[in-house]
Design an enzyme around this catalytic site. Sequence first.
Site, PDB file in Angstrom:
ATOM      1  N   TYR A 474      58.362  -2.150 -33.972  1.00  0.00           N
ATOM      2  CA  TYR A 474      58.477  -1.106 -32.950  1.00  0.00           C
ATOM      3  C   TYR A 474      59.955  -0.969 -32.609  1.00  0.00           C
ATOM      4  O   TYR A 474      60.388  -1.166 -31.475  1.00  0.00           O
ATOM      5  CB  TYR A 474      57.635  -1.447 -31.715  1.00  0.00           C
ATOM      6  CG  TYR A 474      56.141  -1.433 -31.991  1.00  0.00           C
ATOM      7  CD1 TYR A 474      55.631  -0.743 -33.093  1.00  0.00           C
ATOM      8  CD2 TYR A 474      55.243  -2.080 -31.166  1.00  0.00           C
ATOM      9  CE1 TYR A 474      54.272  -0.718 -33.362  1.00  0.00           C
ATOM     10  CE2 TYR A 474      53.878  -2.056 -31.421  1.00  0.00           C
ATOM     11  CZ  TYR A 474      53.400  -1.375 -32.528  1.00  0.00           C
ATOM     12  OH  TYR A 474      52.056  -1.350 -32.781  1.00  0.00           O
TER      13      TYR A 474
HETATM   14  C1  LIG Z   1      52.093   6.453 -36.171  1.00  0.00           C
HETATM   15  C2  LIG Z   1      52.505   5.023 -36.304  1.00  0.00           C
HETATM   16  C3  LIG Z   1      51.535   4.024 -36.250  1.00  0.00           C
HETATM   17  C4  LIG Z   1      51.873   2.679 -36.370  1.00  0.00           C
HETATM   18  N1  LIG Z   1      50.895   1.730 -36.293  1.00  0.00           N
HETATM   19  C5  LIG Z   1      51.225   0.416 -36.406  1.00  0.00           C
HETATM   20  C6  LIG Z   1      50.238  -0.604 -36.326  1.00  0.00           C
HETATM   21  O1  LIG Z   1      49.053  -0.338 -36.156  1.00  0.00           O
HETATM   22  N2  LIG Z   1      50.635  -1.895 -36.447  1.00  0.00           N
HETATM   23  C7  LIG Z   1      51.942  -2.232 -36.647  1.00  0.00           C
HETATM   24  O2  LIG Z   1      52.232  -3.429 -36.784  1.00  0.00           O
HETATM   25  N3  LIG Z   1      52.902  -1.284 -36.724  1.00  0.00           N
HETATM   26  C8  LIG Z   1      52.575   0.018 -36.611  1.00  0.00           C
HETATM   27  N4  LIG Z   1      53.557   0.966 -36.684  1.00  0.00           N
HETATM   28  C9  LIG Z   1      54.956   0.555 -36.895  1.00  0.00           C
HETATM   29  C10 LIG Z   1      55.228   0.326 -38.372  1.00  0.00           C
HETATM   30  O3  LIG Z   1      54.708  -0.930 -38.759  1.00  0.00           O
HETATM   31  C11 LIG Z   1      56.737   0.332 -38.653  1.00  0.00           C
HETATM   32  O4  LIG Z   1      57.294   1.544 -38.267  1.00  0.00           O
HETATM   33  C12 LIG Z   1      57.025   0.056 -40.143  1.00  0.00           C
HETATM   34  O5  LIG Z   1      58.338  -0.409 -40.286  1.00  0.00           O
HETATM   35  C13 LIG Z   1      56.808   1.295 -40.961  1.00  0.00           C
HETATM   36  O6  LIG Z   1      56.981   1.078 -42.320  1.00  0.00           O
HETATM   37  P1  LIG Z   1      57.290   2.353 -43.241  1.00  0.00           P
HETATM   38  O7  LIG Z   1      57.449   1.884 -44.624  1.00  0.00           O
HETATM   39  O8  LIG Z   1      56.296   3.419 -42.960  1.00  0.00           O
HETATM   40  O9  LIG Z   1      58.659   2.850 -42.588  1.00  0.00           O
HETATM   41  P2  LIG Z   1      60.105   3.213 -43.140  1.00  0.00           P
HETATM   42  O10 LIG Z   1      60.679   4.095 -42.093  1.00  0.00           O
HETATM   43  O11 LIG Z   1      60.047   3.718 -44.521  1.00  0.00           O
HETATM   44  O12 LIG Z   1      60.847   1.808 -43.134  1.00  0.00           O
HETATM   45  C14 LIG Z   1      61.015   1.018 -41.974  1.00  0.00           C
HETATM   46  C15 LIG Z   1      62.172   0.037 -42.194  1.00  0.00           C
HETATM   47  O13 LIG Z   1      61.917  -0.780 -43.344  1.00  0.00           O
HETATM   48  C16 LIG Z   1      62.893  -0.532 -44.361  1.00  0.00           C
HETATM   49  N5  LIG Z   1      62.176  -0.449 -45.641  1.00  0.00           N
HETATM   50  C17 LIG Z   1      61.164   0.398 -45.936  1.00  0.00           C
HETATM   51  N6  LIG Z   1      60.742   0.187 -47.182  1.00  0.00           N
HETATM   52  C18 LIG Z   1      61.505  -0.810 -47.705  1.00  0.00           C
HETATM   53  C19 LIG Z   1      61.533  -1.447 -48.974  1.00  0.00           C
HETATM   54  N7  LIG Z   1      60.695  -1.103 -49.944  1.00  0.00           N
HETATM   55  N8  LIG Z   1      62.459  -2.409 -49.186  1.00  0.00           N
HETATM   56  C20 LIG Z   1      63.315  -2.757 -48.188  1.00  0.00           C
HETATM   57  N9  LIG Z   1      63.319  -2.181 -46.963  1.00  0.00           N
HETATM   58  C21 LIG Z   1      62.419  -1.215 -46.722  1.00  0.00           C
HETATM   59  C22 LIG Z   1      63.530   0.770 -43.991  1.00  0.00           C
HETATM   60  O14 LIG Z   1      64.830   0.898 -44.544  1.00  0.00           O
HETATM   61  C23 LIG Z   1      63.511   0.717 -42.481  1.00  0.00           C
HETATM   62  O15 LIG Z   1      64.542  -0.126 -42.018  1.00  0.00           O
HETATM   63  C24 LIG Z   1      53.236   2.328 -36.556  1.00  0.00           C
HETATM   64  C25 LIG Z   1      54.197   3.326 -36.621  1.00  0.00           C
HETATM   65  C26 LIG Z   1      53.852   4.662 -36.483  1.00  0.00           C
HETATM   66  C27 LIG Z   1      54.917   5.716 -36.522  1.00  0.00           C
END
Ligand SMILES: Cc1cc2nc3c(=O)[nH]c(=O)nc-3n(C[C@H](O)[C@H](O)[C@H](O)COP(=O)(O)OP(=O)(O)OC[C@H]3O[C@@H](n4cnc5c(N)ncnc54)[C@H](O)[C@@H]3O)c2cc1C
Length: 535
Positions: A474
């Site tokens: 978060y």
């Molecule tokens: C609508 C919504 C619902 C959510 N629900 C939950 C929930 O139920 N439980 C919970 O724990 N969290 C929840 N989250 C939070 C979520 O876990 C984080 O936002 C998570 O980091 C998202 O991962 P992403 O790959 O979608 O994001 P991205 O924005 O793609 O990445 C997030 C971070 O990780 C890095 N990253 C991404 N992919 C890689 C990779 N392959 N290698 C290295 N670094 C990488 C990015 O550079 C960035 O710093 C929610 C968020 C939203 C917006």
Amino acid sequence: MMHLSSYFTVVAISLLFSFAPSSADTHENFVQCLYNYPHNTTSISKVVYTQTNSSYSSTLDFSIQNLRFYNASSKPLVIVTPLDVSHIQAAIICSQRHGMQIRTRSGGHDYEGLSYVAEVPFVVLDLINLREIKVDVENSTAWVQAGATIGELYYSISQKSKTLGFPAGVCPSVGTGGHFSGGGYGFLMRKYGLAADNVIDAHIVDVKGNVLDREGMGEDLFWAIRGGGGASFGVIVAWKLKLVPVPSTVTVFNFPRTLEQNATEIIHKWQLVANKLDEGIMIRINMVRVNSSQSGKPTVQATFESMYLGGVDELIPLMQKSFPELGLVREDCTEMSWIDSVLYMAGFKSGQSTDVLLNRTQLNGLSFFKAKSDYVRDPIPDVGLQGLWPLFYEDEAESAYVQFTPYGARMDEISESEIPFPHRSGNIFHIQYGVSWQEKGDEALQRHVDWIRRLYSYMEAYVSKSPRAAYLNYRDLDIGVNNNGYTSYSQASIWGLKYFKNNFNRLARVKTKVDPLNFFRNEQSIPPLMLKGRK
Ligand SMILES: Cc1cc2nc3c(=O)[nH]c(=O)nc-3n(C[C@H](O)[C@H](O)[C@H](O)COP(=O)(O)OP(=O)(O)OC[C@H]3O[C@@H](n4cnc5c(N)ncnc54)[C@H](O)[C@@H]3O)c2cc1C
Ligand SMILES: *[C@@H]1O[C@H](CO)[C@@H](O)[C@H](O)[C@H]1NC(C)=O
Ligand SMILES: *[C@@H]1O[C@H](CO)[C@@H](O)[C@H](O)[C@H]1NC(C)=O
Ligand SMILES: *[C@@H]1O[C@H](CO)[C@@H](O)[C@H](O)[C@H]1NC(C)=O
Ligand SMILES: *[C@@H]1O[C@H](CO)[C@@H](O)[C@H](O)[C@H]1NC(C)=O
Ligand SMILES: *[C@@H]1O[C@H](CO)[C@@H](O)[C@H](O)[C@H]1NC(C)=O
Ligand SMILES: *[C@@H]1O[C@H](CO)[C@@H](O)[C@H](O)[C@H]1NC(C)=O
Ligand SMILES: *[C@@H]1O[C@H](CO)[C@@H](O)[C@H](O)[C@H]1NC(C)=O
């Protein structure tokens, strides 16, 4: 020895900066470098987008989940959507050669947009094409590529087995790349822990372009990427997961209570029992403002959202014994398969096909939002809750929520240093505060952000202290940020100790070993220790 190596580091860095070309040259040379890099399969030119490509904007916008960053002025010079590992290697090597930073994006859910916004010349490495999932039922494991969403993962598991699941988040469009590397929790957390607790191997491309599995990267780096955030250490290509058993029938309920219906008293009791309940039951509370059905006046509604790993016949006696104050009866509950409970908890209407989990668009559309988090170690007294309710009646809180998620059970058994995520035993529950809005412009932004900051400030008296802990997934830049260039360990500790407590130091030591020149960096990346002493 230490002295000498930091001297060389400093020299190397200043050379890098002094040769950094202007941004126009940078990205043309960068793209040329990508084209020249040896590739195994498909040519990279099909997946390189500069700002003049007609699909640049749609590619960039597709995974943006927060309208606050929709029309950001600082856009990537280039977007690469790799089809295989060689494209990732090329992007890493060429970015270093041509003075660009990398932001890796999997699902794009980062609360502060760090996966696609930066104030420096940068490339977005968007893993949307790397989303293969292989489920091995016989061994209860799965390999999932980092660009896959958790919805795609749940769907693939359900196609192979009705009695295997995985403990990760609730919203299906969340990406596995960011989510698993920052922790990841949902309704199986009390029974099985976090997603990161159930990762057993991974593939990462490091700063030199090496592709490493668990054995190749070593236990320190493998530890760091399970909760420490992937972005500081390299690009994660895939995860190997331990799948967990789920019964063929689970029971769910969504049980709303307003303040007129004694919500405050029930929440009070919930705080005393929620983390001690049977490990098979998880009851989270979601609080929002509604109009009272009796008076028509605004009130706060607390919905008790729950999933139980078993049938309703076992659940009702459990609830009567431990939490009779909720007043739950059979008719409030529904039995279903685990995969249907995933849809239910995500807010889909009953009867919808499992295919909706493959949809990468958020169910309720996009809004502007800002969120924050806290941990609670002692129950919040009623007077604390009563002081919180008036904040919900302010204009900015029309679409605000406060969510209480209980810990305990498996979460208490895992030690604070097992993985970088440190929030274990001693925490009764976790809080997420969120505010969203649809109105464009700075004025609306400022009002809503001010509102959530006031709420956060009000809650200070009732939550964890020294440090006031926060959940990395978060992401909240209010709790501290790095400088654009060099950031000292002590400056980074301001936010680092909140997310990682005593694990922050080990994360910095791993960073020093795997990326000493701090190529993989952002506003909240782990700093290397080598540069200590340099101003
Ligand atoms: C609508 C919504 C619902 C959510 N629900 C939950 C929930 O139920 N439980 C919970 O724990 N969290 C929840 N989250 C939070 C979520 O876990 C984080 O936002 C998570 O980091 C998202 O991962 P992403 O790959 O979608 O994001 P991205 O924005 O793609 O990445 C997030 C971070 O990780 C890095 N990253 C991404 N992919 C890689 C990779 N392959 N290698 C290295 N670094 C990488 C990015 O550079 C960035 O710093 C929610 C968020 C939203 C917006
Ligand atoms: C982007 O434009 C260049 C130049 O027109 C072209 O060679 C390249 O294939 C385009 N990339 C994509 C992904 O369409
Ligand atoms: C983004 O910019 C476009 C074009 O100026 C505009 O139509 C749109 O409303 C903006 N969106 C947001 C979320 O600011
Ligand atoms: C090409 O594939 C081989 C075998 O799969 C692998 O060892 C090598 O690292 C790959 N090279 C590139 C540039 O991806
Ligand atoms: C299960 O794991 C074993 C040992 O790693 C492996 O030999 C076997 O092929 C796996 N089963 C399947 C179905 O892949
Ligand atoms: C709320 O509590 C009061 C006093 O304990 C009780 O009389 C009343 O029935 C409760 N209301 C509901 C809706 O449970
Ligand atoms: C609640 O009531 C107010 C005032 O009557 C109205 O403007 C608002 O739309 C209502 N909200 C909901 C969610 O029904
Ligand atoms: C995906 O979900 C969005 C939002 O619910 C919906 O508008 C869209 O039609 C869905 N797309 C598909 C292919 O089902």
